[in-house]
Design a protein around this motif. Structure first.
Motif, mmCIF file in Angstrom:
data_model
loop_
_atom_site.group_PDB
_atom_site.id
_atom_site.type_symbol
_atom_site.label_atom_id
_atom_site.label_comp_id
_atom_site.label_asym_id
_atom_site.label_seq_id
_atom_site.Cartn_x
_atom_site.Cartn_y
_atom_site.Cartn_z
ATOM 1 N N HIS A 13 0.791 -1.029 -0.106
ATOM 2 C CA HIS A 13 -0.020 -0.026 -0.055
ATOM 3 C C HIS A 13 0.903 1.142 0.100
ATOM 4 N N GLU A 14 0.293 2.245 -0.706
ATOM 5 C CA GLU A 14 1.064 3.525 -0.855
ATOM 6 C C GLU A 14 1.725 4.217 0.674
ATOM 7 N N THR A 15 0.735 3.837 1.641
ATOM 8 C CA THR A 15 1.341 4.485 2.875
ATOM 9 C C THR A 15 2.562 4.238 3.647
ATOM 10 N N GLU A 16 3.089 2.865 2.805
ATOM 11 C CA GLU A 16 4.556 2.326 3.387
ATOM 12 C C GLU A 16 5.541 2.984 2.482
ATOM 13 N N PHE A 17 5.085 3.870 1.642
ATOM 14 C CA PHE A 17 6.297 4.658 0.853
ATOM 15 C C PHE A 17 6.396 6.060 0.901
ATOM 16 N N ARG A 18 7.864 6.672 0.421
ATOM 17 C CA ARG A 18 7.782 7.791 0.589
ATOM 18 C C ARG A 18 8.091 8.375 -1.011
ATOM 19 N N ARG A 64 13.057 -0.352 3.117
ATOM 20 C CA ARG A 64 14.025 0.903 2.962
ATOM 21 C C ARG A 64 14.929 1.068 1.900
ATOM 22 N N ARG A 65 14.388 0.556 0.559
ATOM 23 C CA ARG A 65 15.246 0.737 -0.576
ATOM 24 C C ARG A 65 14.533 1.674 -1.489
ATOM 25 N N TRP A 66 15.650 2.299 -2.234
ATOM 26 C CA TRP A 66 15.180 3.437 -3.189
ATOM 27 C C TRP A 66 14.753 2.778 -4.584
ATOM 28 N N PHE A 67 13.668 2.985 -5.287
ATOM 29 C CA PHE A 67 13.695 2.316 -6.653
ATOM 30 C C PHE A 67 12.745 3.245 -7.167
ATOM 31 N N LEU B 72 15.358 -8.290 6.434
ATOM 32 C CA LEU B 72 14.810 -6.996 6.562
ATOM 33 C C LEU B 72 14.749 -6.276 5.126
ATOM 34 N N SER B 73 16.091 -6.515 4.543
ATOM 35 C CA SER B 73 16.109 -5.796 3.340
ATOM 36 C C SER B 73 17.461 -6.540 2.627
#
Lengths: 99, 189
Positions: A13-18, A64-67, B72-73
């Motif tokens: 869901h979108e709420t997990e992302f930034r 916590r990864r950027w993509f 975790l990642s």
């Protein structure tokens, strides 16, 4: 609300992302060599695309990864997500003149 | 437990009144491990130190004799075991000497709640936007998501049992939320 396909965790869901703004903006190799106009262009100038748009997202409450994500800015259709450094997926034909 | 036993989490203030099906677990050793997966020496060394093959598949748990490892990642795992973290940290440090890794004792970072009984997954379903349906989430799975808007790791430890790891500073809030969420199902038989 968006369902975003994290390349590692799958659909969440979108709420997990930034949101991280426009993707594929390369930092200048040598910022000290730029004049103010070029530096400002790198820092502030972004496309305001109507249509398919490559943008960065961070799975901030998950892995916590950027993509990168290709999203249509009008319909919110998400074409695909891909890891940093990977090639973007092929875009569908733009509909209704939106490009 | 010597180091952790006098340490009381914010949730402890309300844990006595938790309904059946919800408990706060005693503190466990929690060690955050980061390393480069592509280096085979990393996986081998971790296996030597803990007996665990670190899970490579996202959101899976691998269980060893004394510890388990939560994905975790892509380069980060949470190792959990009984007792003190010091021994585990030392074992990992010895096995991974010279490698590009980070080993941190994070035992005080998260409080662990256990949610059990037939309504465990119903409670999670209404507390989170993640799909906790048994079809999607099964024993051996873990997930990092939001539980009642608070970041949490949820691990399914059995058919009807979940461990919920929340930041200690949020634990009273999340504990109260879960207790309230359980209330509509009454006391499990």
């Amino acid at each position: 609300m968006l369902n975003i396909d994290c390349p590692w965790c799958g659909k969440r869901h979108e709420t997990e992302f930034r949101y991280g703004g426009e993707a594929h903006i390369a930092r200048p190799e040598d910022p000290a060599m730029l004049d103010d106009t070029d530096w400002a262009a790198f820092l502030f100038m972004r496309k305001n695309t109507k249509g398919y748009f490559a943008e960065r997202w961070l799975h901030s409450h998950g892995c916590r990864r950027w993509f990168n994500v290709i999203r249509h800015t009008v319909t919110h259709e998400i074409v695909g997500a891909y890891k940093m450094g990977e090639k973007p997926p092929k875009l569908p034909k733009p509909a209704g003149g939106a490009k | 437990m010597a180091k952790n036993s006098p340490w009381i989490t914010p949730a402890a203030a309300i844990a006595r009144d938790f309904p059946a099906g919800l408990t706060e677990l005693s503190p466990r050793a929690q060690v955050n491990l980061r390393g480069i997966l592509d280096e085979s020496s990393f996986m081998t060394a971790v296996k030597t130190a803990t007996g665990i093959d670190l899970p490579i598949t996202p959101n899976k748990v691998a269980t060893g004799k004394d510890h388990k490892a939560l994905w975790l990642s892509p380069d980060e795992w949470l190792l959990i075991g009984e007792g003190e973290a010091d021994a585990l940290v030392h074992r990992l440090e010895n096995a991974l000497t010279g490698q590009h890794v980070a080993i941190n004792d994070v035992s005080a970072n998260r409080t662990i709640f256990e949610l059990s009984g037939p309504h465990g997954h119903h409670v999670l379903m209404k507390s989170s936007e993640f799909d906790f349906h048994p079809r999607v989430f099964a024993p051996g799975d873990c997930v990092q998501t939001l539980i009642a808007k608070s970041q949490a790791i949820v691990e399914q430890v059995g058919e009807d049992a979940f461990h919920i790891y929340v930041r200690s500073s949020f634990s009273r809030y999340v504990g109260a939320w879960l207790a309230e969420a359980l209330a509509e199902y009454g006391a499990p038989a």
